[in-house]
Scaffold this active site. Structure first.
Site, short mmCIF file in Angstrom:
data_model
loop_
_atom_site.label_atom_id
_atom_site.label_comp_id
_atom_site.label_asym_id
_atom_site.label_seq_id
_atom_site.Cartn_x
_atom_site.Cartn_y
_atom_site.Cartn_z
N LYS A 37 0.84 -1.21 0.00
CA LYS A 37 0.00 0.00 0.00
C LYS A 37 0.87 1.25 0.00
CE LYS A 37 -1.70 1.65 4.04
NZ LYS A 37 -1.44 3.06 4.37
N ASN A 38 1.87 1.29 0.87
CA ASN A 38 2.64 2.53 1.05
C ASN A 38 3.65 2.78 -0.06
OD1 ASN A 38 1.14 3.08 3.26
ND2 ASN A 38 2.70 2.53 4.77
N ARG A 117 -4.38 11.02 4.30
CA ARG A 117 -3.28 11.95 4.46
C ARG A 117 -2.31 11.95 3.28
NH1 ARG A 117 -0.53 14.78 8.33
NH2 ARG A 117 1.64 14.82 7.72
N CYS A 141 -4.45 13.17 12.94
CA CYS A 141 -5.15 11.91 12.75
C CYS A 141 -5.00 11.11 14.02
CB CYS A 141 -4.62 11.15 11.54
SG CYS A 141 -3.02 10.43 11.82
N ARG A 146 0.92 14.95 13.26
CA ARG A 146 1.43 14.81 11.89
C ARG A 146 1.48 16.13 11.12
NH1 ARG A 146 -0.95 9.32 9.46
NH2 ARG A 146 1.04 9.26 8.39
N PRO A 147 2.41 17.00 11.51
CA PRO A 147 2.54 18.30 10.83
C PRO A 147 3.11 18.16 9.42
CG PRO A 147 4.29 18.01 12.44
CD PRO A 147 3.40 16.81 12.57
N VAL A 148 3.14 19.29 8.68
CA VAL A 148 3.66 19.26 7.30
C VAL A 148 4.81 20.26 7.11
CG1 VAL A 148 1.57 18.39 6.19
CG2 VAL A 148 1.85 20.85 6.51
N LYS A 187 14.44 16.11 10.29
CA LYS A 187 13.86 14.88 10.85
C LYS A 187 13.54 13.97 9.66
CE LYS A 187 9.99 13.58 13.77
NZ LYS A 187 8.90 14.04 14.62
N VAL A 188 13.63 12.67 9.85
CA VAL A 188 13.37 11.76 8.74
C VAL A 188 11.87 11.68 8.47
CG1 VAL A 188 13.54 9.38 7.91
CG2 VAL A 188 15.39 10.36 9.28
N VAL A 190 9.13 10.00 5.55
CA VAL A 190 8.90 9.22 4.34
C VAL A 190 8.18 10.09 3.31
CG1 VAL A 190 7.71 7.20 3.39
CG2 VAL A 190 8.83 7.06 5.63
N ASP A 332 4.87 0.78 11.90
CA ASP A 332 3.66 0.15 11.38
C ASP A 332 3.53 -1.32 11.80
OD1 ASP A 332 3.04 2.53 10.18
OD2 ASP A 332 3.59 1.92 8.15
N ILE A 354 8.17 7.25 16.69
CA ILE A 354 7.79 7.95 15.46
C ILE A 354 6.52 8.79 15.66
CG2 ILE A 354 7.30 7.72 12.97
CD1 ILE A 354 10.04 6.58 13.66
N ARG A 424 -8.60 -0.59 4.62
CA ARG A 424 -7.70 0.43 4.07
C ARG A 424 -6.35 -0.19 3.70
NH1 ARG A 424 -6.15 4.54 7.89
NH2 ARG A 424 -4.77 4.92 6.14
C1 EPZ Z 1 4.44 7.04 6.16
O1 EPZ Z 1 3.69 8.12 6.67
C2 EPZ Z 1 3.48 5.87 6.10
N1 EPZ Z 1 2.36 6.21 5.25
C3 EPZ Z 1 3.00 5.52 7.50
O2 EPZ Z 1 2.19 4.37 7.41
C4 EPZ Z 1 4.21 5.21 8.39
O3 EPZ Z 1 3.78 4.97 9.70
C5 EPZ Z 1 5.18 6.38 8.38
O4 EPZ Z 1 5.55 6.72 6.99
C6 EPZ Z 1 6.45 6.13 9.16
O5 EPZ Z 1 7.10 5.00 8.64
C7 EPZ Z 1 2.43 6.03 3.94
O6 EPZ Z 1 3.46 5.66 3.39
C8 EPZ Z 1 1.21 6.28 3.14
P1 EPZ Z 1 6.52 10.46 8.12
P2 EPZ Z 1 4.26 9.61 6.63
O7 EPZ Z 1 6.41 11.74 7.40
O8 EPZ Z 1 5.10 9.75 5.42
C9 EPZ Z 1 6.87 13.76 11.50
C10 EPZ Z 1 0.25 3.06 7.81
O9 EPZ Z 1 -0.27 2.54 8.84
N2 EPZ Z 1 6.72 14.80 10.49
O10 EPZ Z 1 7.69 9.59 7.82
O11 EPZ Z 1 3.12 10.51 6.82
C11 EPZ Z 1 5.61 12.93 11.71
O12 EPZ Z 1 4.66 13.60 12.50
C12 EPZ Z 1 0.80 4.47 7.81
O13 EPZ Z 1 0.31 2.48 6.72
C13 EPZ Z 1 6.92 16.11 10.85
O14 EPZ Z 1 7.21 16.42 12.00
O15 EPZ Z 1 5.16 9.61 7.92
C14 EPZ Z 1 6.17 11.69 12.34
O16 EPZ Z 1 6.37 11.92 13.70
C15 EPZ Z 1 0.48 5.25 9.03
N3 EPZ Z 1 6.76 17.09 9.89
C16 EPZ Z 1 7.53 11.53 11.64
O17 EPZ Z 1 7.83 12.82 11.08
C17 EPZ Z 1 6.44 16.78 8.60
O18 EPZ Z 1 6.32 17.71 7.79
C18 EPZ Z 1 7.56 10.52 10.53
O19 EPZ Z 1 6.44 10.74 9.66
C19 EPZ Z 1 6.27 15.43 8.24
C20 EPZ Z 1 6.42 14.45 9.20
#
Ligand code: EPZ
Length: 445
Positions: A37-38, A117, A141, A146-148, A187-188, A190, A332, A354, A424
């Protein structure tokens, strides 16, 4: 009351569906692993970058994929399944053709983005191809705020102007298009790594992203973009280099296997006992998780086309884990591993690093008899000998499936409600488990 919503195509999904599990049976047989999915979601979004057809094989048949099909349709993407124009087939993972001759709309509205999202990620391709995008902020959520901010900073580094107005981000590229840059994420992320790769592919000059996510789904997107004519190196390491090109073409790409589905079923076998081959997957996608499951007492070996998981007789040993970005233990799979630890022979600790609110399964696992206490971001799990079935529900995808895993090893009946979370992200879950001897059925009132 039964509520229902139409899925793309002919099938109706009953939102009050539940999954009924009678625990106690070991799992034996073969489980085919679906496309990830991801990985599928960002790959589908990449179709916005070209006017040619992007063909994706092994796309899982999931509610999130159907939702993204609707969202991409709004932007002008024409979608055909296996060469036919309808979007629904009854098979497992499908081949889907995505063609976006012209971008019909550069706005991603709140009512669509708030449902999923990842649809926020269209901001990258829209900005790169059309020079502008108006995308709703996704909001928080169930698993965290989950900020951007990382998306905003990254795209600003590529020269875009980013303004927040009425719950939307208005992004505008400089005249002549985005400009290659050096940017290191604090910060890392995805999603932000996906978006930077897509946007920088059509930027002028070279972009170097530091502290990039190393997840296999990032590598899969880079491989697909390269097949479309992008020039990306270093995906899978912390530094990704993207040499911008003026246009991208169509391509054919196979979605990689779902490592989270793989880990989930491996943990289900480790919990319920049995002997199962997970077919069509790759151990290298989840080494840390597989090693952790081994330490808990299951045997895991490679097969010609996947992995074999066996636990016969021996008990479940306690193992401590800390979630981390790839190659660490994936967030996950945290809920599913907690389910496994509820029946271990000792005390284990699980630390979530995370997402700040990813422990909603704790209270529900407690309803089955689990002994778990929370202190900040760490859960302490005292293994119990027996779980007993109960009605449970969860508020996110991975939490829901952790309850299914626990139900497989609980005595009596477990009824998991809010099945739409499972739909989902898990293709034909009840069918895959039933074929291996579990008693699992979908109940529609
Ligand atoms: C991806 O979400 C996955 N979703 C998530 O899977 C997964 O849990 C996550 O990566 C971590 O591995 C998809 O691929 C569709 P991040 P993503 O940006 O990209 C913070 C599932 O169950 N952050 O890597 O949204 C954030 O809040 C889902 O399938 C900021 O602070 O996750 C988190 O703490 C849920 N600012 C951390 O970074 C930002 O602008 C990692 O989030 C963006 C993120």
């Amino acid at each position: 009351m039964v509520t229902r919503e139409r899925r793309a195509g002919a099938r109706w999904v009953y939102y009050m569906d539940r999954i009924r599990i009678i625990g106690g049976n070991p799992l034996n047989g073969v489980i085919p692993i679906s496309g990830a999915k991801n990985a599928a979601l960002p790959l589908m979004i990449a179709s916005l970058l070209t006017s040619d057809t992007l063909t994706l094989e092994n796309v899982p048949h999931l509610a999130d994929v159907e939702q993204l099909v609707r969202i991409l349709g709004n932007h002008g993407v024409d979608i055909a399944v296996n060469g036919r124009r309808e979007r629904q087939t009854d098979g497992y993972s499908r081949t889907i053709h995505f063609t976006c001759r012209t971008i019909a709309d550069t706005t991603a509205p709140y009512d669509l983005v708030s449902k999923m999202r990842a649809s926020f990620w269209v901001i990258g391709p829209l900005l790169a191809r059309e020079g502008k995008a108006r995308v709703s902020l996704p909001g928080g959520c169930a698993i965290g705020t989950r900020p951007v901010d990382l998306f905003i900073e990254g795209l600003q580094a590529l020269g875009a102007t980013m303004e927040i107005d009425g719950g939307y981000i208005n992004a505008t590229a400089p005249k002549g298009g985005l400009i290659g840059t050096r940017y290191t994420f604090p910060k890392v992320s995805v999603g932000a790594s996906h978006v930077m790769m897509m946007a920088a592919s059509l930027a002028r000059g070279t972009t170097v992203i530091g502290n990039a996510a190393r997840e296999p789904e990032v590598v899969d997107l880079a491989n697909c973009l390269n097949a479309m004519g992008a020039k990306i190196t270093g995906a899978g390491t912390q530094t990704i280099t993207i040499e911008g090109v003026t246009s991208l073409s169509g391509a054919r790409h196979r979605v990689l296997p779902d490592r989270i589905e793989t880990g989930t079923y491996a943990m289900a076998v480790a919990m319920a006992g049995g002997d199962v081959v997970l077919e069509g997957t790759r151990a290298d996608l989840l080494e840390t998780a597989l090693e952790t499951i081994r330490r808990s007492g299951a045997e895991i070996t490679d097969t010609a086309d996947g992995i074999r998981v066996v636990r016969n007789g021996g008990g479940i040993k306690p193992v401590d884990i800390v979630t981390d970005p790839f190659p660490g233990f994936p967030t996950d799979l945290q809920a599913q591993f907690m389910a496994l630890m509820t029946k271990s022979s000792g005390v284990s600790h699980i630390t979530e690093t995370i997402f700040e609110n990813r422990f909603m399964h704790v209270q529900e696992l407690a309803r089955l008899g689990a002994k778990i206490s929370l202190s900040g971001q760490t859960a302490k799990i005292e293994g119990v000998q027996r779980l007993r079935g109960a009605p449970v529900m969860a508020t996110d995808l991975r939490a829901s499936v952790s309850l299914v895993i626990a139900g497989l090893a609980a005595e009596g009946e477990t009824m998991v409600s809010r099945v739409y979370h499972l739909d989902r992200g898990f293709e034909r879950l009840e069918e895959k488990l039933t074929r291996c001897g579990a008693i699992v059925e979908r109940v529609s009132d």
